[in-house]
Design an enzyme around this catalytic site. Structure first.
Site, PDB file in Angstrom:
ATOM      1  CB  VAL A  59     -17.937  15.744   9.935  1.00  0.00           C
ATOM      2  CG1 VAL A  59     -19.433  15.304   9.848  1.00  0.00           C
ATOM      3  CG2 VAL A  59     -17.114  15.129   8.801  1.00  0.00           C
ATOM      4  CB  ALA A  87      -3.885   5.678   9.222  1.00  0.00           C
ATOM      5  CB  SER A  88      -8.883   7.551   8.631  1.00  0.00           C
ATOM      6  OG  SER A  88      -9.622   6.685   7.580  1.00  0.00           O
ATOM      7  CE  LYS A  89     -13.713   4.687   6.941  1.00  0.00           C
ATOM      8  NZ  LYS A  89     -14.882   5.395   7.519  1.00  0.00           N
ATOM      9  CB  SER A 129     -13.331   0.257   6.155  1.00  0.00           C
ATOM     10  OG  SER A 129     -12.912  -0.218   5.240  1.00  0.00           O
ATOM     11  CG  ASN A 189     -22.062   6.253   6.945  1.00  0.00           C
ATOM     12  OD1 ASN A 189     -21.404   5.403   6.609  1.00  0.00           O
ATOM     13  ND2 ASN A 189     -22.746   7.107   5.759  1.00  0.00           N
ATOM     14  CE1 TYR A 211     -12.085   5.016   3.579  1.00  0.00           C
ATOM     15  CE2 TYR A 211     -11.617   2.741   3.607  1.00  0.00           C
ATOM     16  CZ  TYR A 211     -12.460   3.634   3.683  1.00  0.00           C
ATOM     17  OH  TYR A 211     -13.944   3.412   3.904  1.00  0.00           O
TER      18      TYR A 211
HETATM   19  P1  NAD Z   1     -20.323   8.164  -0.583  1.00  0.00           P
HETATM   20  O1  NAD Z   1     -18.870   8.766  -0.999  1.00  0.00           O
HETATM   21  O2  NAD Z   1     -21.156   7.696  -1.274  1.00  0.00           O
HETATM   22  O3  NAD Z   1     -20.900   8.936   0.793  1.00  0.00           O
HETATM   23  C1  NAD Z   1     -20.077   9.489   1.904  1.00  0.00           C
HETATM   24  C2  NAD Z   1     -20.763  10.910   2.094  1.00  0.00           C
HETATM   25  O4  NAD Z   1     -20.246  11.642   3.145  1.00  0.00           O
HETATM   26  C3  NAD Z   1     -21.028  11.799   0.714  1.00  0.00           C
HETATM   27  O5  NAD Z   1     -22.054  11.910   0.462  1.00  0.00           O
HETATM   28  C4  NAD Z   1     -20.072  13.009   1.282  1.00  0.00           C
HETATM   29  O6  NAD Z   1     -20.729  14.260   0.857  1.00  0.00           O
HETATM   30  C5  NAD Z   1     -20.178  12.925   2.704  1.00  0.00           C
HETATM   31  N1  NAD Z   1     -18.983  13.744   3.206  1.00  0.00           N
HETATM   32  C6  NAD Z   1     -17.718  13.654   3.014  1.00  0.00           C
HETATM   33  N2  NAD Z   1     -17.037  14.501   3.501  1.00  0.00           N
HETATM   34  C7  NAD Z   1     -17.816  15.276   4.570  1.00  0.00           C
HETATM   35  C8  NAD Z   1     -17.812  16.251   5.506  1.00  0.00           C
HETATM   36  N3  NAD Z   1     -16.509  16.909   5.527  1.00  0.00           N
HETATM   37  N4  NAD Z   1     -18.515  16.625   6.146  1.00  0.00           N
HETATM   38  C9  NAD Z   1     -20.107  16.002   5.928  1.00  0.00           C
HETATM   39  N5  NAD Z   1     -20.218  15.138   5.205  1.00  0.00           N
HETATM   40  C10 NAD Z   1     -19.006  14.623   4.408  1.00  0.00           C
HETATM   41  O7  NAD Z   1     -19.538   6.920   0.376  1.00  0.00           O
HETATM   42  P2  NAD Z   1     -20.059   5.615   1.254  1.00  0.00           P
HETATM   43  O8  NAD Z   1     -19.470   4.500   0.413  1.00  0.00           O
HETATM   44  O9  NAD Z   1     -21.511   5.867   1.376  1.00  0.00           O
HETATM   45  O10 NAD Z   1     -19.491   5.852   2.400  1.00  0.00           O
HETATM   46  C11 NAD Z   1     -19.909   6.075   3.722  1.00  0.00           C
HETATM   47  C12 NAD Z   1     -19.078   5.478   4.864  1.00  0.00           C
HETATM   48  O11 NAD Z   1     -18.864   4.077   4.724  1.00  0.00           O
HETATM   49  C13 NAD Z   1     -17.502   6.110   4.833  1.00  0.00           C
HETATM   50  O12 NAD Z   1     -17.069   6.181   6.079  1.00  0.00           O
HETATM   51  C14 NAD Z   1     -16.744   5.165   4.162  1.00  0.00           C
HETATM   52  O13 NAD Z   1     -15.266   5.141   4.394  1.00  0.00           O
HETATM   53  C15 NAD Z   1     -17.300   3.716   4.376  1.00  0.00           C
HETATM   54  N6  NAD Z   1     -17.014   2.411   3.556  1.00  0.00           N
HETATM   55  C16 NAD Z   1     -17.518   2.324   2.597  1.00  0.00           C
HETATM   56  C17 NAD Z   1     -17.351   1.204   2.042  1.00  0.00           C
HETATM   57  C18 NAD Z   1     -17.739   0.934   0.325  1.00  0.00           C
HETATM   58  O14 NAD Z   1     -17.135   0.233  -0.024  1.00  0.00           O
HETATM   59  N7  NAD Z   1     -18.826   1.788  -0.118  1.00  0.00           N
HETATM   60  C19 NAD Z   1     -16.568   0.271   2.437  1.00  0.00           C
HETATM   61  C20 NAD Z   1     -16.228   0.461   3.696  1.00  0.00           C
HETATM   62  C21 NAD Z   1     -16.350   1.529   4.319  1.00  0.00           C
END
Ligand code: NAD
Length: 262
Positions: A65, A159-161, A144, A91, A157
């Site tokens: 992405v 700042a990004s969110k 988030s 996501n 993180y």
């Molecule tokens: P995860 O690491 O299991 O999944 C993230 C996915 O994004 C991975 O499969 C990774 O390969 C993919 N990814 C990373 N960089 C990429 C890129 N440059 N291009 C394409 N794909 C890419 O983590 P998750 O928990 O499933 O996270 C999903 C979203 O939820 C994220 O945005 C994360 O910040 C957010 N989030 C997660 C939590 C949590 O506790 N799990 C809490 C709040 C927010």
């Protein structure tokens, strides 16, 4: 397949990850056909196999992405394969390092912003162009609780969110005239699993006044800060996403829904 989302086409980024896959399975169970985008080819193929079990059409696309050209060409390929895009779950994300701001590694800061902010923008823009042409669509961005209240040790993180919440609000205004809704979800502590463990360990290692240096105590401190006194299960996310994508949320746009136990 029959179901609430039968005939709908959904694009999901970060689809090989924990939350992306859970949402993909849920939307497929409701009958949607799905384009799965992720960076990790092998994990993506496994995810596609799992999501296909629900009987809808599922296609994996390897796409970074952060690469706008790749996002644009992949989006064109999705439209050529499926004919349209009804839903986007934007996501893909990366957590980055845990360190107080004075020690936070600059390289890591740039990487987190590239993926979480620029990446989310590239996908939002490419898919919005298609949805504007169609005059319809619904988008959910993954923010988030770190984008609602800046957590310690997570400068990039957080700042990004915060940026995702801002992008959601602006995009919701820009796209409202085109019959496209844009909302966000903000999960907080989700578990159990590697993400939860990693977060607890990294906060312990960051050695600040906010958390103990003992991971087990950090876990208790985190859960103790949640009114519901538990972390959220991944299974508590997909229903919120499908609600925001569905017509049940037809008068909701620009909203950021916390999934945070209070
Ligand atoms: P995860 O690491 O299991 O999944 C993230 C996915 O994004 C991975 O499969 C990774 O390969 C993919 N990814 C990373 N960089 C990429 C890129 N440059 N291009 C394409 N794909 C890419 O983590 P998750 O928990 O499933 O996270 C999903 C979203 O939820 C994220 O945005 C994360 O910040 C957010 N989030 C997660 C939590 C949590 O506790 N799990 C809490 C709040 C927010």
């Amino acid at each position: 397949t029959s179901g609430q989302f039968s005939g709908k086409i959904a694009v999901i980024t970060g689809a090989a990850g924990t939350i992306g896959l859970a949402v993909a399975e849920h939307l497929a169970s409701l009958g949607a056909d799905i384009a799965l985008l992720d960076l990790q080819k092998d994990k993506l193929e496994d995810a596609a196999t799992k999501v296909r079990q629900y009987g809808s059409t599922v296609r994996p696309y390897v796409c970074d992405v952060t690469d706008a050209q790749c996002v644009n060409s992949t989006t064109e390929q999705v439209v050529s394969d499926f004919g349209k895009i009804d839903f986007l779950f934007n996501n893909a994300g990366f957590q980055g390092a845990f360190a107080p701001i004075q020690d936070y590694p600059e390289e890591d800061f740039n990487r987190v912003i590239q993926i979480n902010v620029c990446g989310a923008f590239h996908v939002l823009q490419a898919v919005a162009r298609q949805m504007v042409a169609q005059k319809s669509g619904a988008i959910v961005n993954t923010a988030s609780m770190a984008g609602v209240q800046g957590p310690p040790n997570m400068a990039a993180y957080g700042a990004s969110k915060f940026a995702i919440v801002g992008l959601t609000q602006t995009a919701s205004k820009d796209l409202a005239p085109h019959n496209i809704r844009v909302n966000a979800i903000s999960p907080a502590f989700m578990g159990p699993g590697p993400m939860w463990d990693m977060q607890v360990e990294k906060q312990a290692k960051a050695k600040t006044q906010y958390f103990s240096t003992d991971p087990e105590t950090v876990a208790k401190q985190m859960i103790g800060s949640v009114p519901m006194r538990r972390y959220g299960n991944i299974s508590e996310i997909p229903g919120v996403v499908s609600f925001l994508l569905s017509d049940a949320a037809s008068y909701m746009t620009g909203v950021n829904l916390p999934i945070a136990g209070g």
